[in-house]
Design a protein around this motif. Structure first.
Motif, PDB file in Angstrom:
ATOM      1  N   LEU A 199       4.141  10.599  -6.533  1.00  0.00           N
ATOM      2  CA  LEU A 199       5.419  10.994  -7.112  1.00  0.00           C
ATOM      3  C   LEU A 199       5.320  12.151  -8.110  1.00  0.00           C
ATOM      4  O   LEU A 199       6.115  13.088  -8.031  1.00  0.00           O
ATOM      5  CB  LEU A 199       6.094   9.778  -7.750  1.00  0.00           C
ATOM      6  CG  LEU A 199       7.572   9.879  -8.023  1.00  0.00           C
ATOM      7  CD1 LEU A 199       8.343  10.208  -6.748  1.00  0.00           C
ATOM      8  CD2 LEU A 199       8.091   8.583  -8.608  1.00  0.00           C
ATOM      9  N   PRO A 200       4.367  12.158  -9.045  1.00  0.00           N
ATOM     10  CA  PRO A 200       4.309  13.273  -9.997  1.00  0.00           C
ATOM     11  C   PRO A 200       4.120  14.637  -9.320  1.00  0.00           C
ATOM     12  O   PRO A 200       4.612  15.645  -9.809  1.00  0.00           O
ATOM     13  CB  PRO A 200       3.103  12.939 -10.879  1.00  0.00           C
ATOM     14  CG  PRO A 200       2.970  11.466 -10.785  1.00  0.00           C
ATOM     15  CD  PRO A 200       3.390  11.109  -9.384  1.00  0.00           C
ATOM     16  N   GLY A 201       3.426  14.670  -8.183  1.00  0.00           N
ATOM     17  CA  GLY A 201       3.194  15.928  -7.483  1.00  0.00           C
ATOM     18  C   GLY A 201       4.462  16.549  -6.941  1.00  0.00           C
ATOM     19  O   GLY A 201       4.530  17.758  -6.730  1.00  0.00           O
ATOM     20  N   ILE A 202       5.477  15.746  -6.718  1.00  0.00           N
ATOM     21  CA  ILE A 202       6.745  16.249  -6.199  1.00  0.00           C
ATOM     22  C   ILE A 202       7.399  17.202  -7.195  1.00  0.00           C
ATOM     23  O   ILE A 202       8.041  18.167  -6.811  1.00  0.00           O
ATOM     24  CB  ILE A 202       7.703  15.074  -5.884  1.00  0.00           C
ATOM     25  CG1 ILE A 202       7.142  14.262  -4.728  1.00  0.00           C
ATOM     26  CG2 ILE A 202       9.097  15.572  -5.559  1.00  0.00           C
ATOM     27  CD1 ILE A 202       7.895  12.971  -4.486  1.00  0.00           C
ATOM     28  N   PHE A 203       7.191  16.959  -8.472  1.00  0.00           N
ATOM     29  CA  PHE A 203       7.860  17.741  -9.507  1.00  0.00           C
ATOM     30  C   PHE A 203       7.037  18.933  -9.969  1.00  0.00           C
ATOM     31  O   PHE A 203       7.464  19.679 -10.837  1.00  0.00           O
ATOM     32  CB  PHE A 203       8.196  16.838 -10.694  1.00  0.00           C
ATOM     33  CG  PHE A 203       9.120  15.718 -10.305  1.00  0.00           C
ATOM     34  CD1 PHE A 203      10.453  15.959 -10.035  1.00  0.00           C
ATOM     35  CD2 PHE A 203       8.644  14.426 -10.168  1.00  0.00           C
ATOM     36  CE1 PHE A 203      11.306  14.939  -9.658  1.00  0.00           C
ATOM     37  CE2 PHE A 203       9.495  13.391  -9.794  1.00  0.00           C
ATOM     38  CZ  PHE A 203      10.819  13.653  -9.535  1.00  0.00           C
ATOM     39  N   GLU A 204       5.863  19.153  -9.381  1.00  0.00           N
ATOM     40  CA  GLU A 204       5.054  20.299  -9.734  1.00  0.00           C
ATOM     41  C   GLU A 204       5.640  21.543  -9.079  1.00  0.00           C
ATOM     42  O   GLU A 204       6.109  21.493  -7.949  1.00  0.00           O
ATOM     43  CB  GLU A 204       3.619  20.083  -9.244  1.00  0.00           C
ATOM     44  CG  GLU A 204       2.663  21.110  -9.776  1.00  0.00           C
ATOM     45  CD  GLU A 204       1.228  20.737  -9.468  1.00  0.00           C
ATOM     46  OE1 GLU A 204       0.531  21.578  -8.903  1.00  0.00           O
ATOM     47  OE2 GLU A 204       0.832  19.606  -9.777  1.00  0.00           O
ATOM     48  N   ARG A 205       5.614  22.628  -9.800  1.00  0.00           N
ATOM     49  CA  ARG A 205       6.136  23.878  -9.257  1.00  0.00           C
ATOM     50  C   ARG A 205       5.311  24.291  -8.048  1.00  0.00           C
ATOM     51  O   ARG A 205       4.082  24.276  -8.094  1.00  0.00           O
ATOM     52  CB  ARG A 205       6.078  24.976 -10.314  1.00  0.00           C
ATOM     53  CG  ARG A 205       7.026  24.765 -11.447  1.00  0.00           C
ATOM     54  CD  ARG A 205       7.070  25.970 -12.348  1.00  0.00           C
ATOM     55  NE  ARG A 205       5.766  26.595 -12.478  1.00  0.00           N
ATOM     56  CZ  ARG A 205       5.316  27.158 -13.570  1.00  0.00           C
ATOM     57  NH1 ARG A 205       6.046  27.189 -14.644  1.00  0.00           N
ATOM     58  NH2 ARG A 205       4.127  27.701 -13.603  1.00  0.00           N
TER      59      ARG A 205
ATOM     60  N   LEU B 298       0.830  -1.199   0.000  1.00  0.00           N
ATOM     61  CA  LEU B 298       0.000   0.000   0.000  1.00  0.00           C
ATOM     62  C   LEU B 298       0.867   1.253   0.000  1.00  0.00           C
ATOM     63  O   LEU B 298       0.614   2.202  -0.748  1.00  0.00           O
ATOM     64  CB  LEU B 298      -0.930   0.003   1.210  1.00  0.00           C
ATOM     65  CG  LEU B 298      -1.815   1.237   1.387  1.00  0.00           C
ATOM     66  CD1 LEU B 298      -2.798   1.356   0.227  1.00  0.00           C
ATOM     67  CD2 LEU B 298      -2.549   1.174   2.701  1.00  0.00           C
ATOM     68  N   TRP B 299       1.908   1.267   0.832  1.00  0.00           N
ATOM     69  CA  TRP B 299       2.806   2.422   0.876  1.00  0.00           C
ATOM     70  C   TRP B 299       3.489   2.637  -0.473  1.00  0.00           C
ATOM     71  O   TRP B 299       3.646   3.764  -0.920  1.00  0.00           O
ATOM     72  CB  TRP B 299       3.851   2.250   1.968  1.00  0.00           C
ATOM     73  CG  TRP B 299       3.313   2.315   3.359  1.00  0.00           C
ATOM     74  CD1 TRP B 299       2.101   2.791   3.759  1.00  0.00           C
ATOM     75  CD2 TRP B 299       3.968   1.875   4.545  1.00  0.00           C
ATOM     76  NE1 TRP B 299       1.972   2.673   5.115  1.00  0.00           N
ATOM     77  CE2 TRP B 299       3.100   2.120   5.633  1.00  0.00           C
ATOM     78  CE3 TRP B 299       5.203   1.294   4.797  1.00  0.00           C
ATOM     79  CZ2 TRP B 299       3.445   1.800   6.942  1.00  0.00           C
ATOM     80  CZ3 TRP B 299       5.545   0.983   6.113  1.00  0.00           C
ATOM     81  CH2 TRP B 299       4.667   1.243   7.161  1.00  0.00           C
ATOM     82  N   LYS B 300       3.915   1.543  -1.106  1.00  0.00           N
ATOM     83  CA  LYS B 300       4.547   1.663  -2.431  1.00  0.00           C
ATOM     84  C   LYS B 300       3.573   2.281  -3.431  1.00  0.00           C
ATOM     85  O   LYS B 300       3.930   3.174  -4.198  1.00  0.00           O
ATOM     86  CB  LYS B 300       4.977   0.277  -2.945  1.00  0.00           C
ATOM     87  CG  LYS B 300       6.347  -0.164  -2.508  1.00  0.00           C
ATOM     88  CD  LYS B 300       6.700  -1.529  -3.040  1.00  0.00           C
ATOM     89  CE  LYS B 300       6.855  -1.556  -4.536  1.00  0.00           C
ATOM     90  NZ  LYS B 300       7.365  -2.847  -5.040  1.00  0.00           N
ATOM     91  N   LYS B 301       2.336   1.800  -3.415  1.00  0.00           N
ATOM     92  CA  LYS B 301       1.316   2.307  -4.341  1.00  0.00           C
ATOM     93  C   LYS B 301       1.086   3.800  -4.096  1.00  0.00           C
ATOM     94  O   LYS B 301       1.027   4.591  -5.046  1.00  0.00           O
ATOM     95  CB  LYS B 301       0.016   1.528  -4.152  1.00  0.00           C
ATOM     96  CG  LYS B 301      -1.094   1.964  -5.065  1.00  0.00           C
ATOM     97  CD  LYS B 301      -2.354   1.177  -4.793  1.00  0.00           C
ATOM     98  CE  LYS B 301      -3.465   1.719  -5.662  1.00  0.00           C
ATOM     99  NZ  LYS B 301      -4.771   1.566  -5.082  1.00  0.00           N
TER     100      LYS B 301
END
Length: 109
Positions: free
Chosen positions: A53-59, A44-47
């Motif tokens: 993950l994509p939100g980390i790269f948002e400005r 569950l944590w991996k999922k």
């Protein structure tokens, strides 16, 4: 049979387990044994990590569409209030010019 108190894990601990699981040097079962966590919890944590993950790269200064829409509505309301204030001041000035006194606004309720 009653279960014990629910465990709570820190975000640092979860990140450590997820990173190790992502490396795939050990199986999820081995990690579960190593860290005393249920294998389903690790999965569950991996999922969750992969989904976030994509939100980390948002400005960080980028606004969502809802925030933009709210800001536009706020700006429009401020414009309406500003124009109403100008109209009220204009009407007060004209009233003073016509009647020589301040308008009595106490009976407007």
């Amino acid at each position: 049979m009653s279960r014990g108190k629910r465990q709570s894990f820190s975000k640092e601990f979860k990140a450590k387990v997820v990173l190790e699981a992502q490396r795939e040097e050990s199986t999820v079962q081995e990690l579960a044994t190593k860290y005393s966590v249920h294998p389903n919890q690790i999965s569950l944590w991996k999922k969750q990590a992969v989904e976030m993950l994509p939100g980390i790269f948002e400005r960080p200064n980028r606004k969502s569409e809802e925030e933009k829409r709210t800001d536009q509505e706020h700006d429009q309301l401020l414009q309406v209030i500003g124009s109403q204030k100008i109209e009220v001041e204009f009407l007060k000035k004209k009233y003073r010019q016509l009647y020589g006194t301040e308008p009595d606004l106490s009976n407007l309720h």
